[in-house]
Design a protein around this motif. Structure first.
Motif, mmCIF file in Angstrom:
data_model
loop_
_atom_site.group_PDB
_atom_site.id
_atom_site.type_symbol
_atom_site.label_atom_id
_atom_site.label_comp_id
_atom_site.label_asym_id
_atom_site.label_seq_id
_atom_site.Cartn_x
_atom_site.Cartn_y
_atom_site.Cartn_z
ATOM 1 N N VAL A 17 -15.328 9.734 -4.896
ATOM 2 C CA VAL A 17 -14.886 9.679 -3.497
ATOM 3 C C VAL A 17 -13.371 9.459 -3.456
ATOM 4 O O VAL A 17 -12.859 8.490 -4.021
ATOM 5 N N PHE A 18 -12.680 10.344 -2.772
ATOM 6 C CA PHE A 18 -11.234 10.262 -2.581
ATOM 7 C C PHE A 18 -10.944 10.036 -1.100
ATOM 8 O O PHE A 18 -11.784 10.322 -0.242
ATOM 9 N N VAL A 19 -9.742 9.562 -0.804
ATOM 10 C CA VAL A 19 -9.297 9.438 0.585
ATOM 11 C C VAL A 19 -7.934 10.108 0.705
ATOM 12 O O VAL A 19 -7.045 9.879 -0.118
ATOM 13 N N ILE A 20 -7.785 10.944 1.739
ATOM 14 C CA ILE A 20 -6.515 11.624 2.028
ATOM 15 C C ILE A 20 -6.061 11.175 3.401
ATOM 16 O O ILE A 20 -6.797 11.299 4.386
ATOM 17 N N GLY A 21 -4.843 10.655 3.497
ATOM 18 C CA GLY A 21 -4.319 10.220 4.778
ATOM 19 C C GLY A 21 -2.969 10.832 5.063
ATOM 20 O O GLY A 21 -2.110 10.900 4.182
ATOM 21 N N HIS A 22 -2.782 11.296 6.300
ATOM 22 C CA HIS A 22 -1.510 11.873 6.722
ATOM 23 C C HIS A 22 -0.842 10.966 7.745
ATOM 24 O O HIS A 22 -1.474 10.589 8.740
ATOM 25 N N SER A 23 0.423 10.584 7.516
ATOM 26 C CA SER A 23 1.196 9.777 8.453
ATOM 27 C C SER A 23 0.481 8.434 8.688
ATOM 28 O O SER A 23 0.330 7.664 7.738
ATOM 29 N N GLU A 24 0.039 8.129 9.920
ATOM 30 C CA GLU A 24 -0.714 6.886 10.102
ATOM 31 C C GLU A 24 -1.918 6.857 9.181
ATOM 32 O O GLU A 24 -2.310 5.798 8.677
ATOM 33 N N GLY A 25 -2.523 8.019 8.950
ATOM 34 C CA GLY A 25 -3.654 8.081 8.032
ATOM 35 C C GLY A 25 -3.297 7.601 6.637
ATOM 36 O O GLY A 25 -4.136 7.023 5.932
ATOM 37 N N ALA A 26 -2.042 7.815 6.213
ATOM 38 C CA ALA A 26 -1.602 7.318 4.908
ATOM 39 C C ALA A 26 -1.501 5.796 4.919
ATOM 40 O O ALA A 26 -1.791 5.133 3.910
ATOM 41 N N VAL A 27 -1.090 5.221 6.065
ATOM 42 C CA VAL A 27 -1.062 3.762 6.205
ATOM 43 C C VAL A 27 -2.471 3.209 6.073
ATOM 44 O O VAL A 27 -2.725 2.247 5.338
ATOM 45 N N ILE A 28 -3.407 3.820 6.793
ATOM 46 C CA ILE A 28 -4.803 3.383 6.743
ATOM 47 C C ILE A 28 -5.358 3.529 5.333
ATOM 48 O O ILE A 28 -6.055 2.643 4.820
ATOM 49 N N THR A 29 -5.045 4.643 4.687
ATOM 50 C CA THR A 29 -5.526 4.884 3.318
ATOM 51 C C THR A 29 -5.009 3.824 2.364
ATOM 52 O O THR A 29 -5.754 3.314 1.504
ATOM 53 N N THR A 30 -3.733 3.479 2.484
ATOM 54 C CA THR A 30 -3.141 2.462 1.612
ATOM 55 C C THR A 30 -3.842 1.124 1.789
ATOM 56 O O THR A 30 -4.189 0.458 0.796
ATOM 57 N N ALA A 31 -4.060 0.711 3.037
ATOM 58 C CA ALA A 31 -4.719 -0.566 3.295
ATOM 59 C C ALA A 31 -6.157 -0.559 2.792
ATOM 60 O O ALA A 31 -6.630 -1.532 2.191
ATOM 61 N N LEU A 32 -6.849 0.545 3.014
ATOM 62 C CA LEU A 32 -8.255 0.655 2.621
ATOM 63 C C LEU A 32 -8.405 0.634 1.103
ATOM 64 O O LEU A 32 -9.260 -0.070 0.555
ATOM 65 N N ALA A 33 -7.558 1.401 0.406
ATOM 66 C CA ALA A 33 -7.683 1.529 -1.045
ATOM 67 C C ALA A 33 -7.301 0.254 -1.776
ATOM 68 O O ALA A 33 -7.714 0.044 -2.923
ATOM 69 N N ALA A 34 -6.502 -0.605 -1.124
ATOM 70 C CA ALA A 34 -6.086 -1.847 -1.770
ATOM 71 C C ALA A 34 -7.167 -2.915 -1.736
ATOM 72 O O ALA A 34 -7.058 -3.932 -2.434
ATOM 73 N N GLU A 35 -8.215 -2.694 -0.943
ATOM 74 C CA GLU A 35 -9.302 -3.664 -0.872
ATOM 75 C C GLU A 35 -10.076 -3.690 -2.194
ATOM 76 O O GLU A 35 -10.355 -2.640 -2.769
ATOM 77 N N PRO A 36 -10.427 -4.869 -2.685
ATOM 78 C CA PRO A 36 -11.104 -4.966 -3.992
ATOM 79 C C PRO A 36 -12.409 -4.182 -4.075
ATOM 80 O O PRO A 36 -12.809 -3.746 -5.157
ATOM 81 N N THR A 37 -13.080 -3.992 -2.935
ATOM 82 C CA THR A 37 -14.382 -3.316 -2.938
ATOM 83 C C THR A 37 -14.273 -1.820 -2.628
ATOM 84 O O THR A 37 -15.294 -1.161 -2.435
ATOM 85 N N ALA A 38 -13.063 -1.259 -2.578
ATOM 86 C CA ALA A 38 -12.886 0.135 -2.147
ATOM 87 C C ALA A 38 -13.595 1.121 -3.076
ATOM 88 O O ALA A 38 -14.232 2.073 -2.630
#
Length: 434
Positions: free
Chosen positions: A237-258
């Motif tokens: 499973v990958f996540v691709i975020g554009h602009s605000e989506g990149a902000v959301i992706t960064t926060a989400l992926a940094a979670e220990p359970t991601a």
């Protein structure tokens, strides 16, 4: 009723006599080489946006003629209860043709084959829960020839800021970046999922009242739902975020359970939200048309000072929505965005990262790529794409900066950007995953 046929190397829309009168237009001929995409629209009467100029419209029943919107023109012959074929064009006068046909799917297949377009993704419109809300999205699976039987690797695609739908379209500008990414991934054998923001499209909720952290919650809920689908390989499973989506992706992926296989940051920022807004304002102030700059000088109006004043007022608000400088503003989202610092999240990442930014971006500093590379401890690839804007389009002569957005969206998402994303993701999959 109008008919759409392929004749030699042309796509022909033949109108009846009454349709020519109603649409103030004759038959339409475009070269097949101009066809970029073909899709079936189940409800074309309500699916057409923009201003009628010229043509005939019977509310809820019929649309015949030209509909204009920022960034394009659509010629429509559609009636309630009859599906239509939507043909996306480039360099043909119209950006879209939408013609009703009782057997629209078969017609779409014929046009697609004649234009030499690849087999489309198998798309399913779905809903998923996020807290007390139900959000709408589209699951796209690779065509049979590209991805095998599955389960498939998948990418969650998260749109940029604003009230955008699953395809990254705004009611006044069809950007379509998420849809372009989804279809490019499908051709590469990778499934995808994209969804409407709160209060947009088929999603419940109130867009203006939603905060940045609410949007992170929605992305997390989308991931949970996606992993539950039998067609999806939960280990890829990958996540691709554009602009605000990149902000959301960064926060989400940094979670220990991601537990992600990798992330893609398109036009991702490394500064705080407030620093990014300040940088953005400086770029935009220099991009204003000369007459506007002259008026601002006469009025002694400092654009940067006005922006700083607005930020200060938003910081002082406590409500979800507030009136700022005469506009109803999503104040909670803006407060949370201003305070967001991506640096600790980037340091916490333990997944492969691809960061791509256009060299001509005026909304996110392209130099942030260097900071991302320095902050991420591990597998990180950064790419600066020359000539590409924040909309991930190649800028043409005279359509740079914000002023050029309405021209840029007439072109598809830059093929180099799409190839960078798909090649990077497939390069991190085992042969068995494809």
């Amino acid at each position: 009723m109008a008919t759409m046929t392929v004749t030699g190397s042309e796509l022909v829309v033949a109108l009846s006599g009454s349709e020519k009168v109603a649409g103030v237009h004759g038959d339409i001929r475009v070269p097949l080489s101009a066809v970029r995409d073909v899709a079936v629209v189940d409800d074309p009467v309500t699916g057409v946006r923009g201003l009628r100029a010229p043509g005939l419209a019977v509310p809820g029943r019929t649309k015949i003629g030209t509909w204009r919107r920022q960034g394009g023109r659509t010629f429509v012959v559609a009636r309630r209860g009859t599906p239509a074929v939507r043909v996306t064009l480039e360099g043909a006068g119209y950006t879209e043709l939408m013609v009703g046909d009782t057997d629209a799917q078969a017609l779409a297949d014929r046009v697609r084959a004649a234009a030499g377009l690849p087999e489309p993704a198998a798309e399913e419109r779905v809903t998923f829960p996020s807290g007390d809300l139900t959000l709408g999205g589209t699951l796209a699976l690779p065509p049979a020839g590209a991805g095998g039987a599955g389960p498939h690797p998948v990418a969650l695609v998260i749109t940029g800021s604003g009230p955008l739908d699953r395809d990254a379209n705004h009611r006044s500008m069809r950007i379509g970046t998420s849809r372009d990414l989804a279809h490019a991934l499908a051709r590469a054998g990778v499934a995808s999922f994209r969804y409407d923001k709160r209060g947009v499209g088929e999603s419940q909720g109130d867009y203006l009242a939603a905060g940045l952290h609410d949007n992170v919650d929605d992305a997390r809920a989308a991931l949970d739902w996606l992993r539950s689908r039998p067609e999806i390989d939960p280990s890829a499973v990958f996540v691709i975020g554009h602009s605000e989506g990149a902000v959301i992706t960064t926060a989400l992926a940094a979670e220990p359970t991601a537990d992600l296989a990798g992330i893609v940051l398109l036009a991702g920022m490394a500064k705080t939200g407030e620093e990014t807004l300040t940088w953005q304002t400086r770029q935009i102030a220099g991009d204003l048309p000369a007459p506007v700059r002259l008026v601002l000088r006469v009025l002694r109006t400092d654009v940067i000072a006005k922006q700083a004043e607005a930020v200060s007022r938003i910081k002082a608000t406590t409500t979800d929505v507030a009136w700022i400088q005469g506009r109803k503003t999503n104040a909670r989202w803006t407060r949370e965005f201003i305070a967001f610092d991506p640096a600790p999240h980037l340091r916490a990442l333990r997944v492969p990262v691809l960061a791509v930014t256009g060299a001509n971006d005026v909304q996110v500093d392209p130099a942030d790529l260097e900071t991302i590379a320095a902050l991420v401890d591990g597998d990180v690839t950064t790419v600066l794409v020359p000539g590409v804007s924040h909309l991930l389009r190649r800028e043409g002569e005279g359509d740079g900066g914000l002023r050029g957005y309405k021209q840029q969206v007439r072109r598809p998402t830059d093929p180099e950007v799409l190839a960078l994303v798909t090649d990077w993701i497939t390069g991190r999959l085992l042969p068995a995953d494809l």
